[in-house]
Design a protein around this motif. Structure first.
Motif, PDB file in Angstrom:
ATOM      1  N   SER A 121       0.835  -1.207   0.000  1.00 14.30           N
ATOM      2  CA  SER A 121       0.000   0.000   0.000  1.00 14.30           C
ATOM      3  C   SER A 121       0.869   1.257   0.000  1.00 14.30           C
ATOM      4  O   SER A 121       0.576   2.214  -0.730  1.00 14.30           O
ATOM      5  CB  SER A 121      -0.926   0.005   1.221  1.00 14.30           C
ATOM      6  N   ASN A 122       1.934   1.250   0.803  1.00 15.79           N
ATOM      7  CA  ASN A 122       2.830   2.417   0.830  1.00 15.79           C
ATOM      8  C   ASN A 122       3.515   2.637  -0.514  1.00 15.79           C
ATOM      9  O   ASN A 122       3.732   3.784  -0.933  1.00 15.79           O
ATOM     10  CB  ASN A 122       3.871   2.238   1.929  1.00 15.79           C
ATOM     11  N   TYR A 141       0.958   4.346  -2.617  1.00 14.13           N
ATOM     12  CA  TYR A 141       0.784   5.746  -2.208  1.00 14.13           C
ATOM     13  C   TYR A 141       1.894   6.626  -2.783  1.00 14.13           C
ATOM     14  O   TYR A 141       1.625   7.710  -3.323  1.00 14.13           O
ATOM     15  CB  TYR A 141       0.778   5.865  -0.681  1.00 14.13           C
ATOM     16  N   ARG A 142       3.141   6.170  -2.637  1.00 11.81           N
ATOM     17  CA  ARG A 142       4.263   6.961  -3.151  1.00 11.81           C
ATOM     18  C   ARG A 142       4.183   7.115  -4.661  1.00 11.81           C
ATOM     19  O   ARG A 142       4.508   8.173  -5.213  1.00 11.81           O
ATOM     20  CB  ARG A 142       5.592   6.308  -2.754  1.00 11.81           C
ATOM     21  N   PHE A 174       0.936   9.647  -5.395  1.00  4.95           N
ATOM     22  CA  PHE A 174       0.929  11.004  -4.857  1.00  4.95           C
ATOM     23  C   PHE A 174       2.309  11.666  -4.802  1.00  4.95           C
ATOM     24  O   PHE A 174       2.373  12.842  -4.460  1.00  4.95           O
ATOM     25  CB  PHE A 174       0.325  10.995  -3.453  1.00  4.95           C
ATOM     26  N   LYS A 232      -8.401   3.094  -0.682  1.00  6.14           N
ATOM     27  CA  LYS A 232      -7.270   4.008  -0.502  1.00  6.14           C
ATOM     28  C   LYS A 232      -6.046   3.642  -1.337  1.00  6.14           C
ATOM     29  O   LYS A 232      -5.192   4.507  -1.576  1.00  6.14           O
ATOM     30  CB  LYS A 232      -6.861   4.038   0.978  1.00  6.14           C
ATOM     31  N   ALA A 233      -5.928   2.389  -1.767  1.00  4.33           N
ATOM     32  CA  ALA A 233      -4.735   1.973  -2.505  1.00  4.33           C
ATOM     33  C   ALA A 233      -5.023   1.642  -3.968  1.00  4.33           C
ATOM     34  O   ALA A 233      -4.281   2.076  -4.853  1.00  4.33           O
ATOM     35  CB  ALA A 233      -4.094   0.764  -1.821  1.00  4.33           C
TER      36      ALA A 233
END
Length: 483
Positions: A225-226, A229-230, A233, A269-270
């Motif tokens: 997920s991180n 996100y990177r 965004f 969210k992902a």
């Protein structure tokens, strides 16, 4: 391989004995005297030769395995001219191949020391910094793929890592002590490699790690997920999004019903924000598969997915808009009536805008939605709400669209609604004509107002009292004298 290593030791032993004059093997014979009775012990093999002769019985399986792993911990620079032609490089590769065979054919469990050394060898060979000249430029779809010159060794290391993870002789509890979250995090960082062969191997390895190390599953989901996100965004560039989504497609298919709240948040969210980047076409098939897996698990998530698509719907990118329409059709095929009714109003407002797109492929793709039997059934049962939304777009296409193919398909869709509910279609047509009359009257009033303003401006020119005062050029500006 045992004989190779032992032969290597025996070849090195005379050098070690002759190189140091103060070593114990050379001091011991003179201390025993010079008479003939003591000549026989000197004629016997030297102590090192005796140790080598006894080595096969004294050296354990673990020792030989660790020796091989130490040889494989030497990292070579494949960017130099020698490359794979170096004998040391070829020797390391042969040892790596033998280790793969050892792990595959092992019947006895690996000890903790062997597991620790294996993980250390994986980390030394795999975890590295990618070349700056490759990482600096933003890769596009047209770029040629980059092939890492060190793949000659990395391929065998990945093969051993895969066999290590799959092997039944590797204790999971012991392996988790060394293949911890830090190791997995660095393994996930390798998905940004420019070499597609490495990403393909990583995809298989990650799938096996996720299946075997169950205690690490929450961390893997969070770490992925991180990465998403990177990518969305911050960086807007990552080479391994498609491979990660392909792994998670199988992971999502294994989720238990009903879905946990954590998994639903991963969707919202992902996964859904992955529609935002302009390079979404590179991984859209894998992303669509993940989303459809969620809907098959829990059909009520259809509204969430459609709202997410509308949120990130492209405005100026026609190719991306066509991709969204294709994904939207796949989602709507899995949509039930109750969920469709909750989101049909904003959905068909967007579809109406696509129908009037000046890009003929976008308009044509939107019109082809009516060829889907399931979607046509949903529309026909909700025609009282849908037809008033899209009829103005259909009418404008029949009057003003420049493309003949779009015009023909629009007429076919309009005929479908006419056969479906003639009275409703005529009522929508009457409303459209009234709205057009009102719009024409409003445009005429606006035109008359502008003409009136232009005439008044022509008869009343702008006077000089509202301009800036400019000093005459003949009178120079003089600073006041100080008194």
């Amino acid at each position: 391989m045992w004989k190779q290593f032992l032969g290597k030791i025996s070849r090195k032993s005379p050098k070690s004995g002759s190189g140091g004059g103060g070593s114990p093997p050379q001091k011991s014979p003179p201390s025993r005297g010079a008479n003939g009775a003591e000549a026989e012990p000197r004629a016997s093999p030297p102590p090192l030769a005796s140790a080598v002769a006894a080595a096969p019985g004294a050296e354990t399986r673990e020792d030989v395995f660790l020796r091989k792993l130490n040889v494989c911990c030497v990292v070579f620079d494949f960017a130099v001219e020698r490359g794979r032609d170096s004998p040391e490089v070829e020797r390391k590769r042969q040892v790596l191949v033998s280790l793969v065979d050892c792990v595959s054919a092992a019947e006895e469990p690996l000890t903790e020391a062997m597991i620790s050394a294996c993980v250390r060898m994986f980390a030394i060979n795999l975890f590295r910094v990618f070349p700056p000249k490759i990482r600096s430029g933003g890769a596009t779809d047209e770029d040629e793929p980059f092939f890492d010159p060190s793949w000659y060794h990395l391929q065998v290391v990945y093969e051993m890592l895969l066999r290590f993870v799959m092997s039944p002789v590797v204790d999971v509890k012991v392996a988790r002590k060394y293949m911890d979250n830090s190791f997995i995090s660095r393994l996930l960082d390798l998905f940004d490699s420019d070499d597609p062969r490495e990403r393909e191997c990583l995809k298989t390895v990650l799938h096996r790690v996720y299946g075997k190390f169950m205690g690490n599953r929450p961390f893997i989901r969070k770490a992925v997920s991180n990465i998403f996100y990177r990518f969305v965004f911050e960086t807007d560039h990552h080479n391994g999004i498609a491979e990660l989504l392909e792994v998670f497609g199988s992971v999502i298919s294994g989720f238990a019903k009903p879905l946990k709240e954590e998994h639903k948040l991963f969707l919202w969210k992902a996964l859904i924000p992955l529609h935002k980047p302009k390079t979404v076409g590179v991984y859209l098939p894998q992303l669509t598969y993940c989303i459809t897996q969620y809907i098959e698990k829990e059909p009520k998530l259809t509204g969430t997915v459609i709202r997410g698509l509308l949120k990130y719907w492209p405005v100026t990118n026609s190719q991306k808009e066509m991709m969204f329409l294709g994904e939207l059709e796949e989602v709507l095929e899995l949509t039930e009536m109750a969920d469709f009714q909750k989101c049909m109003v904003p959905l068909f407002r967007r579809i109406a805008q696509c129908l009037n797109s000046s890009h003929f492929q976008v308009a044509e793709r939107a019109l082809f939605l009516w060829n889907n039997e399931h979607l046509f059934a949903l529309i026909s049962q909700n025609r009282q709400v849908i037809l008033p939304i899209i009829y103005p777009a259909l009418e404008r296409n029949t009057r003003w669209h420049w493309n003949q193919s779009v015009l023909n398909v629009t007429m076919n869709v309009r005929k479908m609604f006419f056969d479906m509910d003639e009275r409703l279609l005529l009522a929508c047509q009457t409303n459209f004509q009234e709205e057009e009359k009102k719009r024409a009257a409003s445009e005429e009033r606006r035109r008359l107002v502008w003409e009136h303003l232009e005439r008044n401006a022509a008869f009343h020119p702008v006077t000089g009292d509202i301009g800036f005062a400019v000093p005459p050029t003949s009178a120079p500006l003089v600073a006041p004298a100080m008194t």
